[in-house]
Design a protein around this motif. Structure first.
Motif, mmCIF file in Angstrom:
data_model
loop_
_atom_site.group_PDB
_atom_site.id
_atom_site.type_symbol
_atom_site.label_atom_id
_atom_site.label_comp_id
_atom_site.label_asym_id
_atom_site.label_seq_id
_atom_site.Cartn_x
_atom_site.Cartn_y
_atom_site.Cartn_z
ATOM 1 N N MET A 1 0.812 -1.196 0.081
ATOM 2 C CA MET A 1 -0.087 -0.150 -0.035
ATOM 3 C C MET A 1 0.911 1.203 -0.107
ATOM 4 S SD MET A 1 -2.681 -1.151 2.949
ATOM 5 C CE MET A 1 -3.708 0.113 2.966
ATOM 6 N N ALA A 2 1.847 1.481 0.935
ATOM 7 C CA ALA A 2 2.750 2.269 0.885
ATOM 8 C C ALA A 2 3.811 2.483 -0.306
ATOM 9 C CB ALA A 2 3.707 2.324 2.169
ATOM 10 N N LYS A 3 4.040 1.251 -0.770
ATOM 11 C CA LYS A 3 4.996 1.377 -1.890
ATOM 12 C C LYS A 3 4.452 1.915 -3.214
ATOM 13 C CE LYS A 3 6.668 -2.430 -4.275
ATOM 14 N NZ LYS A 3 7.568 -3.857 -4.194
ATOM 15 N N ILE A 4 3.119 1.406 -3.311
ATOM 16 C CA ILE A 4 2.402 1.939 -4.726
ATOM 17 C C ILE A 4 1.907 3.371 -4.495
ATOM 18 C CG2 ILE A 4 0.275 1.550 -5.939
ATOM 19 C CD1 ILE A 4 0.291 -1.251 -5.451
ATOM 20 N N SER A 5 1.599 3.643 -3.097
ATOM 21 C CA SER A 5 1.317 5.330 -2.973
ATOM 22 C C SER A 5 2.505 6.119 -3.078
ATOM 23 C CB SER A 5 0.640 5.450 -1.477
ATOM 24 O OG SER A 5 -0.691 4.335 -1.363
ATOM 25 N N ALA A 6 3.562 5.539 -2.744
ATOM 26 C CA ALA A 6 4.786 6.608 -3.094
ATOM 27 C C ALA A 6 5.064 6.575 -4.376
ATOM 28 C CB ALA A 6 5.864 5.870 -2.307
ATOM 29 N N ALA A 7 4.878 5.646 -5.214
ATOM 30 C CA ALA A 7 5.191 5.680 -6.658
ATOM 31 C C ALA A 7 4.160 6.577 -7.291
ATOM 32 C CB ALA A 7 5.162 4.269 -7.142
ATOM 33 N N VAL B 1 -6.612 -2.274 -1.161
ATOM 34 C CA VAL B 1 -6.559 -1.667 -2.459
ATOM 35 C C VAL B 1 -7.492 -0.195 -2.382
ATOM 36 C CG1 VAL B 1 -7.256 -1.957 -4.697
ATOM 37 C CG2 VAL B 1 -6.363 -3.766 -3.558
ATOM 38 N N THR B 2 -8.505 -0.230 -1.614
ATOM 39 C CA THR B 2 -9.370 0.969 -1.513
ATOM 40 C C THR B 2 -8.698 1.985 -0.760
ATOM 41 O OG1 THR B 2 -11.278 -0.470 -1.630
ATOM 42 C CG2 THR B 2 -11.702 1.801 -1.039
ATOM 43 N N MET C 1 -8.401 4.801 -4.350
ATOM 44 C CA MET C 1 -8.807 6.136 -4.161
ATOM 45 C C MET C 1 -7.753 7.310 -4.244
ATOM 46 S SD MET C 1 -11.891 6.250 -3.197
ATOM 47 C CE MET C 1 -13.184 4.948 -2.726
ATOM 48 N N LEU C 2 -6.841 7.094 -5.006
ATOM 49 C CA LEU C 2 -5.892 8.232 -5.063
ATOM 50 C C LEU C 2 -5.754 8.736 -6.437
ATOM 51 C CD1 LEU C 2 -2.953 6.872 -2.758
ATOM 52 C CD2 LEU C 2 -4.221 8.582 -2.320
ATOM 53 N N GLY C 3 -6.520 8.494 -7.262
ATOM 54 C CA GLY C 3 -6.791 8.714 -8.727
ATOM 55 C C GLY C 3 -6.975 10.457 -8.762
ATOM 56 N N ASP C 4 -6.124 10.938 -9.852
ATOM 57 C CA ASP C 4 -6.651 12.174 -10.309
ATOM 58 C C ASP C 4 -8.059 12.311 -10.551
ATOM 59 O OD1 ASP C 4 -4.033 13.447 -9.652
ATOM 60 O OD2 ASP C 4 -3.493 12.558 -11.643
ATOM 61 N N VAL C 5 -8.400 11.329 -11.191
ATOM 62 C CA VAL C 5 -9.822 11.048 -11.274
ATOM 63 C C VAL C 5 -10.327 9.481 -11.090
ATOM 64 C CG1 VAL C 5 -11.797 11.126 -13.212
ATOM 65 C CG2 VAL C 5 -9.933 12.621 -13.352
ATOM 66 N N PHE D 1 -13.916 -0.487 2.508
ATOM 67 C CA PHE D 1 -12.564 -1.069 3.415
ATOM 68 C C PHE D 1 -12.986 -2.257 3.558
ATOM 69 C CE2 PHE D 1 -9.703 -1.372 6.837
ATOM 70 C CZ PHE D 1 -8.522 -1.385 6.015
ATOM 71 N N ALA D 2 -13.715 -2.169 4.981
ATOM 72 C CA ALA D 2 -14.157 -3.740 5.240
ATOM 73 C C ALA D 2 -15.652 -3.797 4.638
ATOM 74 C CB ALA D 2 -14.577 -3.665 6.865
ATOM 75 N N GLY D 3 -15.961 -5.140 4.603
ATOM 76 C CA GLY D 3 -17.254 -5.739 3.952
ATOM 77 C C GLY D 3 -18.275 -5.352 4.839
ATOM 78 N N PRO D 4 -19.725 -5.124 4.148
ATOM 79 C CA PRO D 4 -20.801 -4.818 4.818
ATOM 80 C C PRO D 4 -21.239 -5.766 5.801
ATOM 81 C CG PRO D 4 -21.349 -5.311 2.452
ATOM 82 C CD PRO D 4 -19.836 -5.265 2.657
ATOM 83 N N ARG D 5 -21.044 -7.071 5.694
ATOM 84 C CA ARG D 5 -21.298 -8.109 6.679
ATOM 85 C C ARG D 5 -20.401 -7.871 8.166
ATOM 86 N NH1 ARG D 5 -20.584 -13.900 4.488
ATOM 87 N NH2 ARG D 5 -19.273 -12.664 2.868
ATOM 88 N N VAL D 6 -18.957 -7.402 7.868
ATOM 89 C CA VAL D 6 -18.232 -7.171 9.087
ATOM 90 C C VAL D 6 -18.488 -5.926 9.670
ATOM 91 C CG1 VAL D 6 -15.878 -6.737 9.638
ATOM 92 C CG2 VAL D 6 -16.220 -8.338 7.675
#
Ligand code: ZN
Length: 304
Positions: free
Chosen positions: A177-183, A206-207, A212-216, A227-232
């Motif tokens: 998560m941190a690696k991709i966000s840094a890229a 992933v969320t 969630m970091l897209g320009d769009v 993030f967590a599923g509705p059941r949880v």
């Protein structure tokens, strides 16, 4: 007479609206329309009657987005099972059977090709590979796709379809998560656009990172995004969630997304976004910045 009585009804199990089943005819799980398989393929696996979006594979997604052929990258990368993980069966065994059944080495395909005449770096996730979960390989491939985009000055498009981080790789998968966000932060500094496409389902790590970091941020209709599923959540807060909670339209209404776009108009929309951002134009004046391994401090003190 019983001393204790259940006050609430048990939570209903979710109806499975997974990928298109094999066969000549397909029944739409939403409107029960019987659709001829070829008609469904022609409408990009969207029900022609009620616009229910069937889940599609990563390769179908790439075929849908690209104008023609594409170059696949890092195809050979595969997980080494760093934690020697066992659950109901060894992770190594699970990987082998999934690789044999899907023909893929991990849960993402990264490729470069043209979308509406503009060269792009695209990553498409595959739900059929252990729930599209993000392990070390997914993290590395997406990071490389972003770094390739920076070097060649291409826009980035990531199509998410994932249950989140891969628990069989524990903390190592969370680090992605941190690696991709840094890229993506490095991509942002080069002023190249990143379009995030969220499809059913986009959840967990992933969320919480790149989706969630897209320009769009564009989602497909009625996709489960959270993030967590509705059941949880229901089991934790012991309350029934409102209708349509964690679906694309709900998120759009609450300002979490920029648009909800029908799959049949997705390519057109992405093309428009790229055109609006001026992406794909040759900018000879700006040399590609150094990325990845040879990190050097930039003017802002951060490694570039
Ligand atoms: Zn339908």
């Amino acid at each position: 007479m019983a001393w204790f009585k259940k006050q609430r009804k048990p939570i209903e199990p979710p109806t499975d609206r997974s990928r298109v089943p094999e066969g000549l005819w397909v029944k739409c799980p939403t409107c029960s329309q019987i659709i001829y398989n070829k008609d469904l393929a022609a409408s990009l696996s969207v029900c022609t009657k009620c616009a229910h979006h069937f889940r599609i594979s990563a390769s179908e997604r790439l075929a849908m987005l690209f104008d023609g052929a594409w170059d696949e990258h890092d195809k050979g990368l595969r997980s080494t099972d760093p934690l020697q993980f066992h659950d109901t069966k060894p992770y190594r065994k699970r990987l082998e059977t999934t690789i044999a059944s899907t023909g893929m080495r991990d849960a993402v395909i990264t490729a470069t090709g043209n979308i509406k005449g503009r060269r792009c770096s695209v990553a498409a996730m595959e739900y059929g590979f252990i729930g599209g979960s993000m392990g070390v390989v997914v993290g590395e491939k997406i990071t490389r796709a972003i770094e390739r985009a920076i070097q060649e000055r291409l826009p980035v498009i990531i199509v998410s379809c994932s249950g989140g981080a891969r628990m069989m790789e524990g903390a190592l998968s969370l680090m992605q998560m941190a690696k991709i966000s840094a890229a993506l932060a490095r991509l942002d500094r080069t002023k190249l656009p990143y379009v995030s496409v969220l499809t059913d389902p986009t959840t967990g790590g992933v969320t919480a990172s790149f989706a969630m970091l897209g320009d769009v941020n564009i989602a497909e209709p009625k996709a489960l995004i959270g993030f967590a599923g509705p059941r949880v959540i229901e089991q934790t807060i012991r309350q029934k969630l409102p209708e349509g909670f964690q679906r694309s339209e709900f998120l759009l209404e609450h300002g979490m997304l920029d648009a909800v776009v029908d799959r049949r108009e997705l390519k057109e929309t992405i093309g428009r976004v790229l055109r609006f951002g001026g992406a794909g134009e040759v900018r000879a004046a700006s040399p590609p910045p150094a990325v990845g391994v040879t990190a050097s401090a930039g003017p802002d003190g951060l490694p570039h």
